[in-house]
Design an enzyme around this catalytic site. Structure first.
Site, short mmCIF file in Angstrom:
data_model
loop_
_atom_site.label_atom_id
_atom_site.label_comp_id
_atom_site.label_asym_id
_atom_site.label_seq_id
_atom_site.Cartn_x
_atom_site.Cartn_y
_atom_site.Cartn_z
CD GLN A 200 -1.37 -2.43 1.79
OE1 GLN A 200 -0.46 -2.44 2.61
NE2 GLN A 200 -1.92 -3.55 1.32
CG ASP A 201 3.83 4.28 1.04
OD1 ASP A 201 4.47 4.82 0.14
OD2 ASP A 201 3.41 4.89 2.05
CB SER A 222 3.19 -0.50 -5.06
OG SER A 222 3.60 -0.15 -6.39
CG HIS A 223 1.86 4.75 -3.11
ND1 HIS A 223 1.83 5.59 -2.01
CD2 HIS A 223 0.63 4.17 -3.14
CE1 HIS A 223 0.64 5.52 -1.42
NE2 HIS A 223 -0.11 4.65 -2.09
N GLY A 224 4.35 2.53 -6.73
CA GLY A 224 5.34 2.48 -7.78
C GLY A 224 6.77 2.48 -7.30
#
Ligand SMILES: *[C@@H]1O[C@H](CO)[C@@H](O)[C@H](O)[C@H]1NC(C)=O
Ligand SMILES: *[C@@H]1O[C@H](CO)[C@@H](O)[C@H](O)[C@H]1NC(C)=O
EC number: 3.2.1.15
Length: 362
Positions: A200-201, A222-224
């Site tokens: 989640q990040d 994700s946040h890449g």
């Protein structure tokens, strides 16, 4: 020796009994077995460490510090009870280690902590869960359900991390998992190759260092893959991000520099052959406005030499997302984006300061 007098037999037995300990004291122990917190300490003379399944009780942490060049092999899962200890809970700290997780889990029982607030509030969450120090090869392990940030890489010699997974998929339930970064990286000569992060990040966040390669990783939700956020005093140089698959989530690729950073820089970032799809906010975001996404960039931490080269990096974004946003206060050089093929959503916003972006589709 049936005819030896009894006193001679006794004398030779004593000689053997005296000789053996003096030999083993000076030799390294070949194999040490870890199956509890207490057996995980005092490993400095072990050239092979076997980690069997065990559970770590609340209040305890584990550091594996074996002899330089040791093999460290997991034959079962390591499970952490809920704890109020600060992270890291599990540290690998051996130079030239050959670590093989045997595809076992290191389980942080994240669901016992997750409250949607990550490390910004709520329940105290040990972080990072895992720390890689020392140097060597780190292979074939799954970090399962980290309370918050999963793996911090802070190695001090060449490190190759292969097929190391972070599985925090359970944190998606009711959006309770947060700040569950896959890999937070700071150091020189680090490669991450293969593996899957579901979290989640940031899938990967590179906070500092030189000669860093992220290849063939799969990031889900994700946040890449990020460079940064870059804080005052930190620099990142010579990074290659290639052949990764990034699916879903807010961001694909980011360079994020703190708006107030000084004495810091990002230089030499090459992207090639990445496959990025289903991004909901920013396909590619290069910003010096962090923590804002795109606002008033700072000028104290320049970005130079960003390139999309070699095999095409494809980026497809959802209807409300941007393909490419560049938000520079201090960027320079000619940036060849010829191998970037980004499509969908609301298109791009480019404020490149003194950098010239050439080629590419966005
Ligand atoms: C890339 O990852 C896939 C899937 O994990 C694996 O089968 C393949 O061997 C990897 N390739 C390289 C070059 O590491
Ligand atoms: C940046 O954008 C993301 C995605 O839209 C959003 O969640 C976040 O709040 C934004 N950050 C700031 C500081 O506005």
């Amino acid at each position: 020796m049936p005819s030896l007098p009894a006193f001679l037999r006794l004398a030779s037995l004593i000689a053997v009994a005296v000789a053996i300990p003096s030999q083993t004291d000076t030799a390294k122990r070949a194999t040490c077995t870890v199956n509890s917190v207490s057996s995980a300490s005092g490993l400095s003379s072990c050239t092979a460490v076997i980690i069997e399944a065990f559970t770590v009780a609340s209040g305890e942490t584990v550091t594996i510090e074996a002899a330089s060049g040791a093999t460290v092999t997991m034959t079962g899962d390591i499970t952490f009870d809920k704890t109020t200890s600060a992270g890291p809970l599990f540290t690998l700290d051996t130079t030239n280690v050959v670590f093989n997780g045997g595809n076992h889990n290191i389980n942080g029982n994240g669901a016992l902590y997750w409250d949607g607030q990550g490390t910004n509030g709520g329940v105290a969450k040990p972080h990072p869960f895992i720390k890689f120090k020392g140097s060597g090869t780190f292979e074939d392990v799954t970090v399962l359900n980290s309370p918050a940030q999963a793996i911090s890489v802070g190695t001090t010699g060449t490190a190759v991390i292969t097929n190391v997974n972070v599985n925090n998929a359970a944190g998606n339930t009711n959006a309770l998992g947060a700040n569950t970064d896959g890999f937070d990286v700071e150091g020189d000569d680090i490669s991450i190759v293969g593996g899957t992060v579901n979290n989640q990040d940031d899938c990967v966040a590179i906070n500092g260092g030189d000669t860093i390669t992220i290849d063939n990783l799969t990031c889900i939700g994700s946040h890449g893959i990020s460079i940064g956020s870059i804080a005052t005093g930190k620099s990142v140089s010579n990074v290659k991000i290639g052949d990764n698959t990034i699916t879903g989530g807010l961001y694909g690729l980011r360079i994020k520099v703190d708006a107030d950073a000084t004495d810091a820089s990002v230089s030499g970032v090459t992207y090639e052959g990445n496959k990025i799809s289903g991004i909901t906010e920013y396909g590619v975001l290069i910003t010096q406005s962090y923590p804002d996404n795109d606002s008033t960039p700072g000028t104290g931490a320049p970005i130079t030499d960003v390139t999309f080269s070699g095999t095409t990096t494809s980026v497809s974004v959802d209807s409300d997302a941007f393909t490419l946003v560049v938000d520079c206060g201090a960027c320079s050089g000619t940036w060849n984006f010829g191998s970037l093929d980004a499509s969908g959503g609301k298109g791009h916003i480019i404020a490149a300061n003194d950098a010239t972006i050439e080629g590419g589709t966005y």
